[in-house]
Enzyme design. Structure first.
Site, PDB file in Angstrom:
ATOM      1  N   GLU A 158       0.892  -1.173   0.000  1.00  0.00           N
ATOM      2  CA  GLU A 158       0.000   0.000   0.000  1.00  0.00           C
ATOM      3  C   GLU A 158       0.915   1.203   0.000  1.00  0.00           C
ATOM      4  OE1 GLU A 158      -3.321   0.090  -0.091  1.00  0.00           O
ATOM      5  OE2 GLU A 158      -3.421  -2.082  -0.213  1.00  0.00           O
ATOM      6  N   CYS A 216      -2.731   8.911   3.173  1.00  0.00           N
ATOM      7  CA  CYS A 216      -2.438   8.448   1.809  1.00  0.00           C
ATOM      8  C   CYS A 216      -3.521   8.884   0.847  1.00  0.00           C
ATOM      9  CB  CYS A 216      -2.268   6.938   1.792  1.00  0.00           C
ATOM     10  SG  CYS A 216      -3.679   6.049   2.463  1.00  0.00           S
TER      11      CYS A 216
HETATM   12  P1  NAD Z   1       8.290   5.180   4.597  1.00  0.00           P
HETATM   13  O1  NAD Z   1       8.275   4.405   3.341  1.00  0.00           O
HETATM   14  O2  NAD Z   1       9.385   6.148   4.816  1.00  0.00           O
HETATM   15  O3  NAD Z   1       8.322   4.198   5.855  1.00  0.00           O
HETATM   16  C1  NAD Z   1       7.347   3.200   6.055  1.00  0.00           C
HETATM   17  C2  NAD Z   1       7.947   2.091   6.903  1.00  0.00           C
HETATM   18  O4  NAD Z   1       8.957   1.448   6.150  1.00  0.00           O
HETATM   19  C3  NAD Z   1       8.598   2.581   8.185  1.00  0.00           C
HETATM   20  O5  NAD Z   1       8.324   1.668   9.223  1.00  0.00           O
HETATM   21  C4  NAD Z   1      10.082   2.551   7.830  1.00  0.00           C
HETATM   22  O6  NAD Z   1      10.922   2.411   8.941  1.00  0.00           O
HETATM   23  C5  NAD Z   1      10.147   1.331   6.925  1.00  0.00           C
HETATM   24  N1  NAD Z   1      11.316   1.292   6.035  1.00  0.00           N
HETATM   25  C6  NAD Z   1      12.041   2.322   5.547  1.00  0.00           C
HETATM   26  N2  NAD Z   1      13.046   1.863   4.768  1.00  0.00           N
HETATM   27  C7  NAD Z   1      12.937   0.508   4.726  1.00  0.00           C
HETATM   28  C8  NAD Z   1      13.668  -0.540   4.079  1.00  0.00           C
HETATM   29  N3  NAD Z   1      14.709  -0.282   3.314  1.00  0.00           N
HETATM   30  N4  NAD Z   1      13.259  -1.790   4.267  1.00  0.00           N
HETATM   31  C9  NAD Z   1      12.174  -2.079   5.022  1.00  0.00           C
HETATM   32  N5  NAD Z   1      11.454  -1.130   5.682  1.00  0.00           N
HETATM   33  C10 NAD Z   1      11.826   0.147   5.534  1.00  0.00           C
HETATM   34  O7  NAD Z   1       6.856   5.889   4.695  1.00  0.00           O
HETATM   35  P2  NAD Z   1       6.339   6.877   5.817  1.00  0.00           P
HETATM   36  O8  NAD Z   1       6.989   8.200   5.629  1.00  0.00           O
HETATM   37  O9  NAD Z   1       6.403   6.207   7.135  1.00  0.00           O
HETATM   38  O10 NAD Z   1       4.771   6.970   5.430  1.00  0.00           O
HETATM   39  C11 NAD Z   1       4.260   7.863   4.509  1.00  0.00           C
HETATM   40  C12 NAD Z   1       4.029   7.185   3.177  1.00  0.00           C
HETATM   41  O11 NAD Z   1       3.176   6.056   3.328  1.00  0.00           O
HETATM   42  C13 NAD Z   1       3.297   8.086   2.183  1.00  0.00           C
HETATM   43  O12 NAD Z   1       3.877   7.931   0.916  1.00  0.00           O
HETATM   44  C14 NAD Z   1       1.870   7.555   2.203  1.00  0.00           C
HETATM   45  O13 NAD Z   1       1.118   7.803   1.024  1.00  0.00           O
HETATM   46  C15 NAD Z   1       2.125   6.098   2.371  1.00  0.00           C
HETATM   47  N6  NAD Z   1       0.912   5.451   2.882  1.00  0.00           N
HETATM   48  C16 NAD Z   1       0.191   4.662   2.042  1.00  0.00           C
HETATM   49  C17 NAD Z   1      -0.999   4.094   2.493  1.00  0.00           C
HETATM   50  C18 NAD Z   1      -1.853   3.241   1.604  1.00  0.00           C
HETATM   51  O14 NAD Z   1      -2.784   2.613   2.114  1.00  0.00           O
HETATM   52  N7  NAD Z   1      -1.595   3.172   0.311  1.00  0.00           N
HETATM   53  C19 NAD Z   1      -1.421   4.334   3.799  1.00  0.00           C
HETATM   54  C20 NAD Z   1      -0.647   5.156   4.613  1.00  0.00           C
HETATM   55  C21 NAD Z   1       0.523   5.701   4.153  1.00  0.00           C
END
Ligand code: NAD
Length: 487
Positions: A251, A286
């Site tokens: 997502e 999101c």
């Molecule tokens: P992010 O991608 O920076 O982080 C998300 C998670 O991934 C965190 O727990 C982070 O520590 C982890 N992570 C980071 N690098 C990683 C790696 N290399 N390997 C594994 N895990 C890793 O996102 P964010 O800033 O926490 O959240 C905001 C983003 O999430 C926005 O783009 C938003 O649109 C998206 N989002 C999407 C939905 C949906 O349902 N489509 C819902 C909520 C948020």
């Protein structure tokens, strides 16, 4: 720095039925007042991920044989826990996240709704029997094994349970990584949940994405990754998962548009809905409205009415009941918005700040921004094309509805959009040409996509679907057991 008494001290690692103490501590500060420390939480190391995966693999041998009714009872139990502690959990979430109390309790209540929905699906894994001239086939939904669940910070509670509930229901065992921003409320709930479940079924390792997250997505014994977060991180995870061909549910980011069709009057209700859909949780959702498409003949009226409606809008601490919007959650996100605004100014767009700061805060001591309306933009500008994830609304004019369709679809994102028109038939027809996993008609706000409605992205907004039965299918392997009568 003025350190207030630490409110919470939590363990961020829980493996095989036990809390694990570590020496690494993450201090958490209030985004509405960065001088105020609101808690401490310990974080794990790569070795904890390895231990968690081993524990989860061992637990899976028996967990997958537990009757579904028993597994569902655990979902109801954690829903009860959240409900009975709603007020203290909501307050803690405000302190570590910045969202208003209403938005924080919305995150928790939505999680309860998701848990109750999945807890009601006793027949979700019923096998299907197909008998015909070829013989007999039994279709079974088998659990996949150990699942890594990775969570973002924006709505940590609901987003965790949207992945966890179908996974646990399906008979998988889980290693979950809460986000490093706003991890406390979630970790409290997860720890309670893990303590109720048989040991090893749910394991928690808090830590950075580049170490803990990396191991969770590359370890060969993990069969599936359920990830919610940015498209950029999704791309990295896919690469790491490719060596062992893990199943992926993703997502990812969105850049949702609201399109007002030509016959949509610019009413007070429309403006009110648009404000809610854009600025709830400071735009950090999101599927917030992140760009709006208005016919040129209604453009000036829309700007005028939107600006007027924002006159009394207050920005401040999420705990203040008079406040409409809190701060951005964290510094990297705040800085990324400032960079995007800088680029937007350089392109000659007009950025109008709306509303005012509450007199009870010092805006410079938090990650505060006033809500913004951006005009004089072109569809190719970064402020329209990129996911801002902040309180910003660029307004794009269009001449014909065909042009509007093209402008909206001209993006790599495809999470959700909305179409607004009094003519429902026309709105449904327009919606069917939009390239996004969800299209809302005459609404666009949190909750518009309920627990039983499939949700997910077209294009680079994701892979697979969450919510509903689709999420359960994402967490199972479909097995065909076949006896051919013609061979
Ligand atoms: P992010 O991608 O920076 O982080 C998300 C998670 O991934 C965190 O727990 C982070 O520590 C982890 N992570 C980071 N690098 C990683 C790696 N290399 N390997 C594994 N895990 C890793 O996102 P964010 O800033 O926490 O959240 C905001 C983003 O999430 C926005 O783009 C938003 O649109 C998206 N989002 C999407 C939905 C949906 O349902 N489509 C819902 C909520 C948020």
């Amino acid at each position: 720095m003025n350190n207030y008494p630490v409110m919470e001290k939590l363990d961020g690692v829980f493996i095989n039925g036990k809390k694990v103490s570590t020496n690494q501590i993450l201090d958490l500060y209030n985004p509405a007042n960065i001088d105020e420390r609101v808690g401490k939480i310990s974080t794990g190391e790569v070795s904890h991920v390895k231990q968690s995966i081993e524990a989860a693999e061992e637990a899976w041998k028996t967990w997958k044989e537990v009757p579904i009714e028993k597994r569902l009872a655990y979902l109801s139990e954690v829903a009860n826990y959240i409900e009975s502690n709603l007020s203290s959990l909501s307050e803690l979430l405000v302190l570590e996240h910045g969202k208003t109390l209403e938005e924080s309790s919305m995150d928790l209540k939505a999680a309860v709704g998701v848990l109750r929905y999945y807890a009601s699906l006793n027949h979700a894994l019923d096998e299907e029997v197909v008998e015909n001239e070829q013989g007999k086939m039994v279709l079974k939904r088998q659990p996949v094994g150990v699942v890594s669940v990775i969570v973002p910070w924006n709505f940590p509670i609901i987003l965790s349970f949207l992945m966890l509930a179908p996974s646990i229901l399906a008979g998988n065992t889980v290693v979950i990584k809460p986000p490093s921003f706003a991890p406390m409320t979630l970790t409290k709930i997860l720890t309670h949940f893990a303590e109720q479940l048989p040991k090893g079924v749910l394991n928690i390792v808090l830590g950075s994405g580049s170490t803990i997250g990396k191991e969770m997505t590359e370890h060969p014994r993990v069969r599936k990754i359920a990830f919610t977060g940015s498209t950029e991180t999704g791309r990295t995870i896919m690469k790491g998962a490719s060596n062992t061909i893990k199943k992926l549910s993703m997502e990812l980011g969105g850049n949702d548009a609201a399109v007002f069709l030509k016959d949509q009057p610019i009413t007070d209700k429309l403006i009110e809905d648009c404000i809610k859909a854009t600025f709830t949780a400071c735009g950090q959702i999101c599927y917030s409205i992140k760009r709006v498409y208005v016919p040129s003949e209604n453009y000036e009226l829309f700007i005028k009415k939107f600006t007027e409606a924002m006159e009394n809008f207050k920005v401040g601490s999420g705990l203040d009941p008079d406040v409409d919007m809190g701060p951005i959650n964290n510094k990297p996100q705040y800085d990324s918005i400032l960079r995007l605004l800088e680029k937007t100014k350089k392109r000659g767009s007009e950025i109008k700040e709306l509303g005012t700061y509450s007199s009870s805060i010092k805006p410079e001591r938090g990650y505060f921004l006033l809500p913004m309306l951006v005009t004089n933009v072109s569809n190719t500008d970064p402020i329209v094309q990129e996911e801002q994830f902040g309180p910003i609304l660029p307004v794009v004019k269009y001449s014909t509805e065909e042009e509007a369709l093209e402008l909206v679809n001209n993006t790599e994102f495809g999470l959700a959009n909305s179409v607004w028109s009094p003519n429902e038939e026309k709105a449904f027809e327009f919606a069917s040409h939009l390239q996004s996993g969800s299209v809302f008609i005459n609404t666009h706000r949190v909750g518009a996509s309920a627990a039983n409605m499939p949700f997910g992205g077209f294009k680079q907004s994701g892979i697979g679907r969450s919510h509903g039965m689709e999420a359960i299918y994402e967490h199972t392997e479909l097995q065909a057991i076949i006896r051919r009568s013609d061979m």
